[in-house]
Design an enzyme around this catalytic site. Structure first.
Site, PDB file in Angstrom:
ATOM      1  N   ASP A 385     -16.909  22.999 -19.066  1.00  0.00           N
ATOM      2  CA  ASP A 385     -18.231  22.457 -19.396  1.00  0.00           C
ATOM      3  C   ASP A 385     -18.937  22.041 -18.107  1.00  0.00           C
ATOM      4  O   ASP A 385     -19.424  20.917 -17.976  1.00  0.00           O
ATOM      5  CB  ASP A 385     -18.076  21.262 -20.347  1.00  0.00           C
ATOM      6  CG  ASP A 385     -19.419  20.780 -20.895  1.00  0.00           C
ATOM      7  OD1 ASP A 385     -20.397  21.537 -20.782  1.00  0.00           O
ATOM      8  OD2 ASP A 385     -19.483  19.658 -21.410  1.00  0.00           O
ATOM      9  N   PHE A 386     -18.969  22.984 -17.150  1.00  0.00           N
ATOM     10  CA  PHE A 386     -19.610  22.702 -15.868  1.00  0.00           C
ATOM     11  C   PHE A 386     -21.126  22.735 -16.041  1.00  0.00           C
ATOM     12  O   PHE A 386     -21.673  23.666 -16.622  1.00  0.00           O
ATOM     13  CB  PHE A 386     -19.203  23.730 -14.815  1.00  0.00           C
ATOM     14  CG  PHE A 386     -17.800  23.538 -14.290  1.00  0.00           C
ATOM     15  CD1 PHE A 386     -16.955  22.587 -14.833  1.00  0.00           C
ATOM     16  CD2 PHE A 386     -17.334  24.323 -13.254  1.00  0.00           C
ATOM     17  CE1 PHE A 386     -15.672  22.411 -14.346  1.00  0.00           C
ATOM     18  CE2 PHE A 386     -16.052  24.158 -12.761  1.00  0.00           C
ATOM     19  CZ  PHE A 386     -15.216  23.197 -13.304  1.00  0.00           C
ATOM     20  N   GLU A 387     -21.784  21.748 -15.501  1.00  0.00           N
ATOM     21  CA  GLU A 387     -23.236  21.671 -15.562  1.00  0.00           C
ATOM     22  C   GLU A 387     -23.778  21.336 -14.178  1.00  0.00           C
ATOM     23  O   GLU A 387     -23.029  21.245 -13.205  1.00  0.00           O
ATOM     24  CB  GLU A 387     -23.656  20.615 -16.587  1.00  0.00           C
ATOM     25  CG  GLU A 387     -23.153  20.912 -17.996  1.00  0.00           C
ATOM     26  CD  GLU A 387     -23.533  19.857 -19.016  1.00  0.00           C
ATOM     27  OE1 GLU A 387     -24.382  18.997 -18.689  1.00  0.00           O
ATOM     28  OE2 GLU A 387     -22.975  19.865 -20.130  1.00  0.00           O
ATOM     29  N   GLY A 388     -25.102  21.159 -14.067  1.00  0.00           N
ATOM     30  CA  GLY A 388     -25.713  20.745 -12.817  1.00  0.00           C
ATOM     31  C   GLY A 388     -25.408  21.696 -11.677  1.00  0.00           C
ATOM     32  O   GLY A 388     -25.569  22.906 -11.777  1.00  0.00           O
TER      33      GLY A 388
END
Length: 601
Positions: A385-388
């Site tokens: 759930d990698f974001e940014g």
């Protein structure tokens, strides 16, 4: 009754006007395409899915033209492999008409080329030029339409440039014999054939797919769909170019859960459980999670620093979550869920958990620390759930099929290592935002354009590299704003059309940043779930149960469809993901009650 054109000299043809169809040729050049006017039917051409046919009207020149009709997930691609000279310049041209018509060449040994136009009801000439590589002896020229569009027409297709043959020149190899095809898994097949004398390599052909080049008389083709029949042909290649194709051979892949992590029900609900923090939704104990949830993602394993790769997981502190269970009770509840057939995963990242594996040391630390969490709690797998900025793209990283940015390459390597360590039952899921996936349709690899962030589409290389290991992709269809679909229209969050359009892109495939030479291949429907906020409090873009039901009906049954026309029907669509189980409880379990019932409990 149509008569064949008599053989004429080049001068006579020029006088008659027939050579006006293609680009002008230099004195030493030749048109190398066989049957480019389709006067001999489809001789020399291969059209995907039986999509091509020769018609007598309308035509641009002569008495025939190609009419190709897209259907479902097929874009009506017709192609021919042509012998060319190395290190030479060629001009590809054709006259076309249709809503969307594409023309291109692949296997050039340098930069593959393509061009397209919209010209319904009128003929228009497309041309493009390329140079062959120093060892290139054949290229594939092709034309195709677009998914869901009407039939398109092609005529007088030419490839003009140096003639590699001539009297006394090298001879094309014979067609391979003894082609045998057998399925080795639900996503791959193995091919073998008899070696051809003088062949330096072989090309494996499959309708609708890019040719595969190999150097021995065998090949393994991966990335296929379970329970699907595929037909293959093989041609041999030498200095003269590609010879004729072999007789066809077919194999059917067995059914399978796909991508590892089998054991999920045919339709599943996936939910995130806030285990390490509290917010307005309140803490939910693992033992109190309803049986409706088939996959439970523990939110979150977080890094000790952005670049360390060191991931830690803890239960919410008592001061923050007064009703938190003990470690022992939590582990016992995980085992009880697994005994009931549920999957429990550690989710890495989240809004505040930025992870950048910029070095091999960080990659190795990531693998060891995530393994420690999985082993300590007896978990079934991993959710990314990698974001940014976790998947920031470097300047020049423009091909999702061959990423070079360290944070992307190292993530792929780390996940493959974990998959190899835990084996085929390891469950791998991903929850990217639409920004990092569907927005790649417009911007991936294009750099800043009109203020657009160059990270758009940054998940595409990760998804593509891990597609054979991927159990589920549930893109977050929220917190994203409007996104363009394959209909080239913008769709807004909160309604059925948004989820239909975003999911259709994943199940159909799409050209990346408008470049048809880089088409992101479709995922299997059993690998896809739709990501949604459980309540209006959980995220921007909440969709009412009525609208979600319309989206599911359209995608799986072709009913309740709105303005967006899908490119297929997918009854095997895996299900829904929501942020989150905690927010669903806050909302009176409306989400899980509605859709557990929809999928039959």
């Amino acid at each position: 009754m149509r008569r064949a054109l008599p053989l004429l000299t080049a001068a006579a043809l020029a006088v008659a006007g027939f050579l006006a169809a293609g680009p002008p040729a230099a004195a030493a050049d030749a048109d190398l395409v066989r049957n480019g006017g389709f006067e001999a039917g489809l001789d020399g051409w291969s059209c995907s899915g039986g999509s091509g046919a020769v018609v007598g009207a309308p035509v641009h020149g002569g008495g025939s033209a190609l009419r190709a009709t897209p259907a479902g997930q097929d874009n009506a691609r017709c192609s021919q492999t042509v012998t060319v000279a190395p290190d030479s310049t060629y001009t590809l041209g054709a006259w076309v008409q249709g809503a969307y018509v594409y023309l291109g060449a692949s296997g050039t040994g340098t930069t593959d080329v393509s061009t397209w136009t919209q010209t319904p009801g009128a003929w228009k000439q497309l041309t493009t030029t390329f140079r062959t590589g120093p060892s290139t002896t054949s290229v594939t020229v092709w034309t195709h339409g677009w998914y869901g569009q009407s039939a398109h027409l092609t005529d007088d297709l030419t490839l003009v440039g140096p003639d590699p043959g001539g009297p006394g020149g090298p001879q094309l190899p014979a067609a391979p014999t003894g082609l045998s095809v057998s399925a080795t898994s639900s996503t791959s097949v193995a091919l073998t054939w008899s070696a051809v004398p003088d062949a330096t390599s072989y090309t494996v052909h499959r309708d609708g797919a890019a040719p595969l080049s190999v150097t021995s008389a065998s090949a393994t083709v991966t990335g296929l769909t379970a329970a699907t029949t595929y037909t293959f042909r093989v041609s041999a290649v030498n200095a003269a170019g590609a010879g004729p194709q072999s007789a066809p051979a077919s194999a059917t892949t067995p059914g399978g859960g796909g991508g590892g992590g089998g054991g999920l029900p045919a339709h599943a609900l996936v939910g995130y459980l806030h285990t390490s923090f509290a917010n307005g939704s309140g803490y939910v104990r693992m033992a109190d999670v309803p049986a409706s949830w088939d996959v439970i993602n523990l939110a979150f394993g977080e890094p000790t620093s952005v670049t360390s790769g060191d991931i830690r997981f803890r239960l919410c502190p008592v001061a923050e979550c007064p009703n938190v269970e003990s470690e022992a009770a939590f582990k016992a509840a995980v085992k009880a869920k697994q005994a009931a057939g549920k999957k429990v995963l550690i989710s890495i990242g989240g809004q505040n958990g930025q992870v950048q594996l910029a070095s091999t040391a960080a990659r190795d630390t990531f693998v060891s620390s995530v393994s420690k969490i999985i082993d300590e709690y007896g978990l079934d797998g991993l959710d990314i759930d990698f974001e940014g900025h976790s998947l920031s793209l470097a300047t020049g990283d423009t091909d999702f099929r061959a990423p070079t940015t360290p944070v992307v390459v190292n993530l792929i390597s780390a996940v493959k290592t974990l998959k190899a360590k835990y084996g085929p039952d390891f469950v791998l899921t991903m929850a990217p935002e639409t920004f990092f996936v569907q927005l790649g349709y417009q911007y991936y690899g294009s750099g800043p354009w009109g203020g657009q962030d160059p990270r758009a589409g940054a998940y595409l290389p990760v998804i593509h590299a891990l597609r054979d290991d991927l159990t589920l992709l549930h893109v977050q269809d929220y917190n994203s704003g409007s996104i363009m679909g394959l209909d080239n229209q913008y769709h807004s969050m909160g309604g059925a059309d948004f989820h239909i359009a975003m999911t259709d892109m994943l199940l159909t495939g799409f050209p990346v940043a408008g470049n048809t030479a880089r088409v992101f291949p479709a995922l299997r429907p059993d690998q896809v779930a739709i990501g949604l906020p459980a309540t209006t409090n959980a995220g921007n873009g909440h969709t009412s149960p009525v609208e979600v039901t319309k989206a599911l009906n359209c995608l799986t049954k072709k009913t309740d469809c709105g303005s967006y026309s899908t490119h297929g029907t997918w009854p095997a669509l895996r299900g829904l993901m929501t942020w989150s189980i905690n927010w669903d409880r806050f909302g009176g379990w409306e989400f899980s009650r509605n859709f557990d019932a929809y999928f039959g409990g």
